[in-house]
Scaffold this motif. Structure first.
Motif, PDB file in Angstrom:
ATOM      1  N   TRP A  52       0.844  -1.182   0.000  1.00  0.00           N
ATOM      2  CA  TRP A  52       0.000   0.000   0.000  1.00  0.00           C
ATOM      3  C   TRP A  52       0.885   1.240   0.000  1.00  0.00           C
ATOM      4  CZ3 TRP A  52      -5.068   0.047  -0.908  1.00  0.00           C
ATOM      5  CH2 TRP A  52      -5.769  -1.164  -0.781  1.00  0.00           C
ATOM      6  N   LEU A  66      -3.039  -2.326  -9.815  1.00  0.00           N
ATOM      7  CA  LEU A  66      -3.263  -1.237  -8.874  1.00  0.00           C
ATOM      8  C   LEU A  66      -4.682  -1.304  -8.337  1.00  0.00           C
ATOM      9  CD1 LEU A  66      -1.348   1.039  -7.959  1.00  0.00           C
ATOM     10  CD2 LEU A  66      -2.582   2.569  -9.490  1.00  0.00           C
ATOM     11  N   GLU A  67      -4.797  -1.183  -7.023  1.00  0.00           N
ATOM     12  CA  GLU A  67      -6.096  -1.215  -6.353  1.00  0.00           C
ATOM     13  C   GLU A  67      -6.235   0.060  -5.527  1.00  0.00           C
ATOM     14  OE1 GLU A  67      -8.206  -3.588  -2.614  1.00  0.00           O
ATOM     15  OE2 GLU A  67      -6.500  -4.478  -3.676  1.00  0.00           O
ATOM     16  N   ALA A  68      -7.188   0.889  -5.874  1.00  0.00           N
ATOM     17  CA  ALA A  68      -7.358   2.167  -5.190  1.00  0.00           C
ATOM     18  C   ALA A  68      -8.277   2.025  -3.990  1.00  0.00           C
ATOM     19  CB  ALA A  68      -7.913   3.216  -6.149  1.00  0.00           C
ATOM     20  N   SER A  97     -10.678   3.917  -2.585  1.00  0.00           N
ATOM     21  CA  SER A  97     -11.449   5.093  -2.973  1.00  0.00           C
ATOM     22  C   SER A  97     -12.206   5.728  -1.811  1.00  0.00           C
ATOM     23  CB  SER A  97     -12.436   4.731  -4.088  1.00  0.00           C
ATOM     24  OG  SER A  97     -13.293   3.675  -3.667  1.00  0.00           O
ATOM     25  N   ASN A 150      -3.209   3.656  -2.526  1.00  0.00           N
ATOM     26  CA  ASN A 150      -3.334   2.650  -3.583  1.00  0.00           C
ATOM     27  C   ASN A 150      -2.573   1.391  -3.192  1.00  0.00           C
ATOM     28  OD1 ASN A 150      -4.588   3.933  -6.263  1.00  0.00           O
ATOM     29  ND2 ASN A 150      -3.375   5.492  -5.212  1.00  0.00           N
TER      30      ASN A 150
END
Length: 505
Positions: free
Chosen positions: A402, A419-421, A423, A411
């Protein structure tokens, strides 16, 4: 001196390197041309095993060698010796005896002797390609270096002002301090000395420093002598003092913060409000209306038509017709690919243990970098471009890294570069940390806990028993955590989900 010749990977065919240490194909951060001769200089014995990867893009000060026409740069990553006519350079860092890589001031005296001072204590000079301390002054904190028309070095400190003409002898002149360390010093042909510091402008007269108060404020950042004029750079613009009448005149066209001055025949070159221009007694003209988006730290006048410009983003040369970047587009921080540019402002580190190797992740003010500790390969992660990275958290059991960016939030990065946001967390992220068996993030709107692959807010700022916001977090045992806020220290019990309790006064 031993000289070796090695073939190196091409960075830019127009540039050649004289290097005080040998480099290999994977070394950072020096561009090298094929078949370029390298001078193999001796290292300082204290740093014989050191290899430097500090950037020299962040210029703090410039000095011009009038005899040889060379330019010397004081940077956040050491010292750079730039040969403008030959398009080559030599770089020096802490392994060559510098007092750390963070160098603030540089000057070249009349004999060609180069002097520097850094973030740490002490004055240093270059001899046989090794930087050596000027031990006569001891561990004094130097705030400014300059030279006079005779070539003497002037050293400004909080404990006194010194004139030096030989690195192996005592100062030829010592003046008392002017109350606060000088920000800039100017000397004319008759040892008529002016300086500015936190209290304003001071003139050395009758064996004492006399403050100049008429029409002058205390917000002076720098000054320069030119003819019968004393030029003052302030937070709000440029001021000229006519020394014949002692009358101040504000240069109206120069609105903004003046960060650097360089006198020339017609007047003075000025860095003001992100622009560089030439100021005379009657006019102000900027160069091509170019506005820099990075701080301008230093100027060196080549003539009334040309000026060297030192910035936090490299070296430039300005003239009547154009302003051009010197060295390469990323000077001098790249071998081969621009992806290898490495920022000297490191803000976060994390080691990721993989099955066959370990990866060092580096968060900088100009992006995220990845260093394979086994193969010693560097790479910039393109997802984060030039983002300002503030924190990195590695979660081994999930193969997720992260990364907190000041502008792009939080992210998660997977091994496949996916990539994992997050949000649901608003930027900026202030803290990423592991506590006991949990993972935590602190944002401007509260505290978040990582649970079931999701960041969940467990405390909002509105629920804090103080009127403030979270700034830090620490958990040593499972049932207690400490919250640092802008209004005091709080005790939090994660298992009970009770509101935090204020501790202390």
């Amino acid at each position: 001196m031993e000289t070796s010749y090695q073939q190196q990977p091409m960075s830019n065919p127009n540039y050649r390197l004289d290097l005080p240490v040998p480099v290999s194909g994977e070394d950072l951060p020096i561009p090298v041309t094929d078949n370029a001769p390298q001078e193999k200089f001796a290292k300082d014995k204290k740093y014989i095993e050191w290899h430097n990867i500090a950037s020299q893009r962040h210029i703090r000060d410039l000095a011009f060698d009038l005899v040889n026409g060379d330019l010397w740069l004081a940077t956040g990553g050491g010292v750079l010796h730039w040969f403008p006519g030959a398009d080559r350079f030599t770089r020096y860092a802490s392994e060559h005896g510098l007092p750390g890589n963070s160098i603030f001031n540089i000057a070249v005296d009349g004999s060609g002797q180069v002097w520097v001072s850094g973030e740490r204590w002490g004055l240093y000079y270059l001899k046989n390609d090794i930087w050596r301390p000027y031990t006569i002054l001891g561990e004094v904190k130097v705030s400014y270096l300059t030279t006079d028309s005779t070539g003497k070095l002037w050293v400004g400190t909080g404990s006194g002002i010194y004139a030096i003409n030989n690195p192996e002898r005592k100062p030829v002149l010592e003046l008392p301090p002017a109350g606060f360390p000088p920000r800039a010093i100017a000397i004319n042909d008759d040892n008529d000395i002016w300086l500015c510091n936190a209290t304003g402008v001071h003139h050395y007269q009758n064996s004492a420093w006399m403050p100049i108060s008429k029409g002058v404020q205390r917000d002076i950042l720098t000054l320069a002598l030119q003819g019968n004029n004393l030029w003052l750079g302030t937070f709000r613009g440029l001021v000229r003092i006519d020394l014949l009448t002692n009358t101040p005149h504000k240069i109206d066209a120069s609105a903004g913060e003046v960060t650097a001055l360089a006198p020339c025949t017609q007047g003075v070159w000025v860095a003001c409000g992100g622009q560089v221009g030439l100021a005379t007694e009657s006019s102000w003209k900027s160069l091509k209306n170019k506005r820099f988006n990075t701080p301008i730290t230093s100027l060196v006048a080549v003539s009334d038509d040309k000026v060297w410009i030192g910035t936090h983003d490299g070296l430039w040369q300005g003239g009547k017709e154009s302003i051009s970047r010197q060295l390469t587009d990323t000077p001098p921080d790249v071998i081969g690919s621009p992806e290898r540019f490495f920022s000297n402002l490191v803000q976060a580190l994390s080691v990721q243990q993989l099955a066959d190797r370990s990866i060092l992740w580096i968060g900088t003010a100009r992006g995220l970098f990845r260093y394979d500790l086994f193969t010693e390969n560097w790479r910039r992660n393109g997802h984060f471009g030039t983002q300002d990275i503030r924190a990195i958290l590695n979660i081994p059991e999930q193969d997720t890294l992260w990364v907190a960016s000041w502008s792009k939030g939080l992210n998660g990065l997977k091994p496949q570069n996916q990539l994992e946001a997050a949000s649901n967390i608003s930027e900026p992220i202030l803290v990423l940390t592991a506590g006991n068996s949990n993972y935590w993030a602190v944002g401007l709107d509260g505290l978040y806990k990582y649970h079931d692959y999701t960041w969940i807010r467990v405390i909002t700022n509105q629920k804090l028993p103080v009127k403030g916001w979270l700034q830090n977090f620490s958990q040593v045992v499972s049932d207690h955590a400490w919250l640092a806020t802008s209004a005091g220290l709080l005790l939090y019990k994660p298992d009970t989900r009770d509101n935090p309790v204020r501790k202390g006064n």
